[in-house]
Design a protein around this motif. Sequence first.
Motif: not given
Lengths: 277, 341, 431
Positions: A193-196, C1, C3, C5, C29, C31, C33, C123, C125, C145, C147-150, C152
């Motif tokens: 699963y892709s990273s953010m 990381m 980010e 918004f 800016k 995002l 989702l 943006l 996603v 979220t 996701r890994p490093d998810g 925001l």
Amino acid sequence: MLHIVACIKQVPDTKIIKMNPKTNTMDRASAPAILNPYDAHAVEEAVRLKKRYGGTVSVLTMGPPPAVKAIRKCIEIGADEGYMISDRAFAGADTLATSYALTKAIEKISKIKPVDLIICGKMTIDGDTGQVGPGIARRLDMPPLTSVNKVEEINQQEGYAVVHRKLEDGYEVIQSTMPCLMSVEKEINDVPYSSMTNMLKAARYQPIIWAVADLEGIDRVQLGLKGSPTIVSKVWAPTKPSGGTMLEGDPGEQAEKLLNVLLEKKELFTVKGGDNS
Amino acid sequence: MNFEDYQGIWVFIEVKDGEIVPVSLELLGAGKQLADKRDSELAGVLIGENVKHLANTLYEYGADTVYVYDDPIFKDYRTESYMKALLECCQKYKPEVILYGATSTGKDLASAVATDLPTGLTADSTILDIEEDTGLLLASRPAFGGNIMATILCKKYRPQMATVRPKVMKALTPEPGRTGRLVEETASIKEEDIRTKVLKIVQHTTKKIRIDEADIIVAGGKGLGNQKGFQLVHQLAETLGGAVGASRDVVEAGWVGHHHQVGQTGVTVTPKIYFAIGISGAIQHIVGMQNSGLIIAINNDPNAPIFQSSHYGIVGDAFEIVPLLIEQFKQAFNREVVDHV
Amino acid sequence: MSEKFDCIVVGAGPAGISCAYELAKAGVKVLLLERGEYPGSKNVMGGVLYRKMMEDVIPEFWKEAPLERPVVEQRFMMLDKESAVTFGYKGMEWGQEPYNNFTVLRAKFDQWFAGKAVEQGALLVNETVVLECIVENGKVVGVRTDRPDGDLYADVVVLADGVNSLLAKSLGFHKEFRPDEVALATMEIIKLDKKTIEDRFNLEENQGTTIELFGDATKGILGTGFLYTNKDTLSIGVGSLLSGLIKHKIKPYELLEYVKNHPMIRPFIAGGEPVEYLAHMIPEGGYHSMPKVAGNGVLVVGDAAQLVNAIHREGSNLAMTSGQLAAETVLLAKEREDYSEHTLNHYRSRLMSSFVGQDMKKYKDSTHHFDKFPQYFDKYIPMMNKAASQMFTVDGSSKWEKQKKIWKDVGTAGEKLKLARDAYRAWKVMK
Ligand SMILES: Cc1cc2nc3c(=O)[nH]c(=O)nc-3n(C[C@H](O)[C@H](O)[C@H](O)COP(=O)(O)OP(=O)(O)OC[C@H]3O[C@@H](n4cnc5c(N)ncnc54)[C@H](O)[C@@H]3O)c2cc1C
Ligand SMILES: Cc1cc2nc3c(=O)[nH]c(=O)nc-3n(C[C@H](O)[C@H](O)[C@H](O)COP(=O)(O)OP(=O)(O)OC[C@H]3O[C@@H](n4cnc5c(N)ncnc54)[C@H](O)[C@@H]3O)c2cc1C
Ligand SMILES: Nc1ncnc2c1ncn2[C@@H]1O[C@H](COP(=O)(O)O)[C@@H](O)[C@H]1O
């Protein structure tokens, strides 16, 4: 630092494609366009090698403009750069013409940054041939390594790679000089699963797109339909065999009827069946 | 390119552990029909180390001529060496058609040769025919995930090439004592020109019966629910002394390994008995088992397409039927064994 | 990381997309989702897109949007078991620019609409599930979220995650639904040749019909059905209150099968091949179950804020307008550099004074009304059918006699009185 190019293609999801039973044509619009599943593994392997040895991963595709989506998918997996060659002149290419066009693009990419390794998927689910990868290898005079299901080692210093090639009943371990081209099996890795971070990068990503005119020294005669030795002459629906006897009754009766069918072939079971009883 | 110069049907003969791989013999059978139609010769191209003696078998299976490259350099299959030999042979003797088995080796070799010649190559053909007068090869194959069949032609180049799925064509009944012409050749390739080395070959040593060789296959599908449910397939296979097969969805779900997958992207099988349990019968699966001797389907959906392709069908719950069958089979077998004594 | 918004919008349905579109257009800016594979991939809607509110976001959108057919005829069918009373309106003026409304398939339309937002600079996603809002010091500062490093971060988060809005619920903005506050809708898309559709529905090329179904469509359970014409498919569906389904022990798809086999409906869809089956909830609690729509650093829009006009089955239009109003409010907050509930609450007042709030109030009692008095569905519609049948059957008796008989069939004087009272009530809640 390795520079790996993964060749990828956007394909209709043939698992859910619908056929027009009257005309035997595919309703391409009925199937969403996806990244060829085998190519996702190709990109993932490139990304893993990048993590192991350092370097960059570029992906390359030949396709119509919407194929940008497939490139973005690769950026999500972790590719750094995406190149796309897109031009009407490429349309209708068979594997020979496809490998020619992709080779020209790889030559151009090499000028930006020399290429050490090319990775392709085992096959595409629309073309189903697996011929494009080896074709590119031959044109670039690299050793083609097909059916790769493990990359054991890459030694850039000494310029060789060691991989496993899947065989019908096992595998063989091959050492090849670099640069070389591999087409990889699905089982080589799992695409996580892709990273953010990658998702955001992909959402913003704009690939580099070239038309025929951007590729140097290209022979137009070898492109697209014109450059394809094979042609599709006829298309038809696969014939379906017609049904046989249904064994009716309650489960016990059904099992018994089936047993009688099997007993007609009892010579097949003599040895092993006896052992088990 | 003068098409008249290109004559004869060739089959690339794949050798493994000193033996001819079955698909090569099957292709001689298919090639024979093409050669007869064209009133031309059928030849095998035999590359390897200590392989010359295999030519006799090839004659018996229909080859008129055997081109042989017998040299230690060909001990292991490597794209570059085999390709070089075949290309040189092609350039010298100009065949009209070359057929390869769609195996790892055959596909690898054919793709490389096609690019260098160059010529068209049809992958994974399942039906072959040739136009009597023009010699145009009509190679048909499933495409778009098996949703359609397509006939592929190569009008502008010779030779015409195709890889053909194992187990689709039929080998001829061997004709003992039949002989032919042996043409011994040497290739110009030297070891130092070859950029790959085979370090070792590892064979899966599992005792399990390989599915492409088994007489009985018990295959299970997604209908078994989960890996635990799939044990039912193992049990029946063990009872019957058969091998375990699976649909792709099962393999993708990880219930069983890749080499059990039957179908278009798996193995083509032709056992004497094939059980399809909880398999819907998608065309991609069917193409891999439709030539089995006896096909038995168990599915709880009376409309499952698998019933269209089976000789016997049972509409019912696999979890009910199969245990009953196992039990009855064991009992019956005990009886049979006793009867025999 | 992680980010940061200016704004994160959760959910790319009509509400989320129009909000992101407006914000991106204003240079914010933003995002967007979405958990589906692409916007629209998980969305269900019978398929009427109202021109007006969409036009407010993208003028003359019909020139490029993937629409199915402009609707030139709206029919209403009051079904009994083996009969129907039908009325409606067809007007050719609806077949020309600027049109009245359109049938759409959400999978195509949302994808296109989201693409427009991306063109503006939003943006997008996909395939990402927002698990929760990140709350610090009583203020929503971002989203987590799957996701890994998810993680925001954003100044403000807009929740456009649809009817079940787990996110708004987790913030405590609204409670779990009562079964009488949501309807469960199931629908199917049925493939049918374009020409056949036009013949069966008596349509010119590329024009569309909508048929709303009442009465026996839902076997007498409170709810409605619909049958809409797309380019080469039909959308057919039924929705009814969860409470009704529970009470009558009927599964939603059984209801759908029932409508599909109804003798008044079957001929329309005969020979068609079902290509997609979808199920979804519709909030029907109306004004009374609207949650809190603004908090510190957070806004709630569209279905997530329960903005649905259950009677007219409108939702996408309310969603779009609410998304736009939320965007305007975010711009205001940005200008003030204040994302507190105080400033963001401007959204609520704007919402309530727009048509959205007006409609929500106007129909605030409708669903409940019909729910409390099932006789509308299980009695009056059959009655109407019977009356019509008697009226139109030529059997030698005079029309006057017929009317007398129909009136007699209504029942006793008490029942007659009840009918009059119910008619008045219905008129009152709907007007
Ligand atoms: C390019 C491509 C290549 C492919 N290659 C292959 C291939 O090589 N091999 C292959 O197999 N597939 C292949 N497929 C996939 C194929 O299309 C099907 O998706 C797959 O075969 C379905 O697997 P299944 O029958 O196990 O599962 P399903 O289609 O899910 O079928 C399960 C069946 O089990 C039945 N069932 C459920 N419960 C029970 C019960 N208790 N008792 C009895 N029956 C029950 C159901 O009625 C149903 O018919 C390919 C697809 C594509 C697009
Ligand atoms: C059967 C049916 C028929 C209808 N017919 C009509 C009609 O004809 N006309 C009309 O105007 N309205 C109709 N509606 C109502 C209309 O569909 C809704 O009102 C409208 O879709 C609301 O838009 P939205 O953007 O608020 O929510 P949605 O369209 O539901 O969008 C929410 C989005 O958020 C995503 N999401 C949810 N949770 C998360 C999360 N945690 N993380 C990331 N993403 C998330 C979802 O995938 C979805 O894409 C109908 C509804 C139904 C069910
Ligand atoms: N149009 C294309 N663009 C980029 N790579 C391709 C293209 N077609 C095929 N490939 C690559 O070649 C592999 C084999 O494809 P095929 O020969 O079509 O089965 C794929 O898995 C890709 O890696």
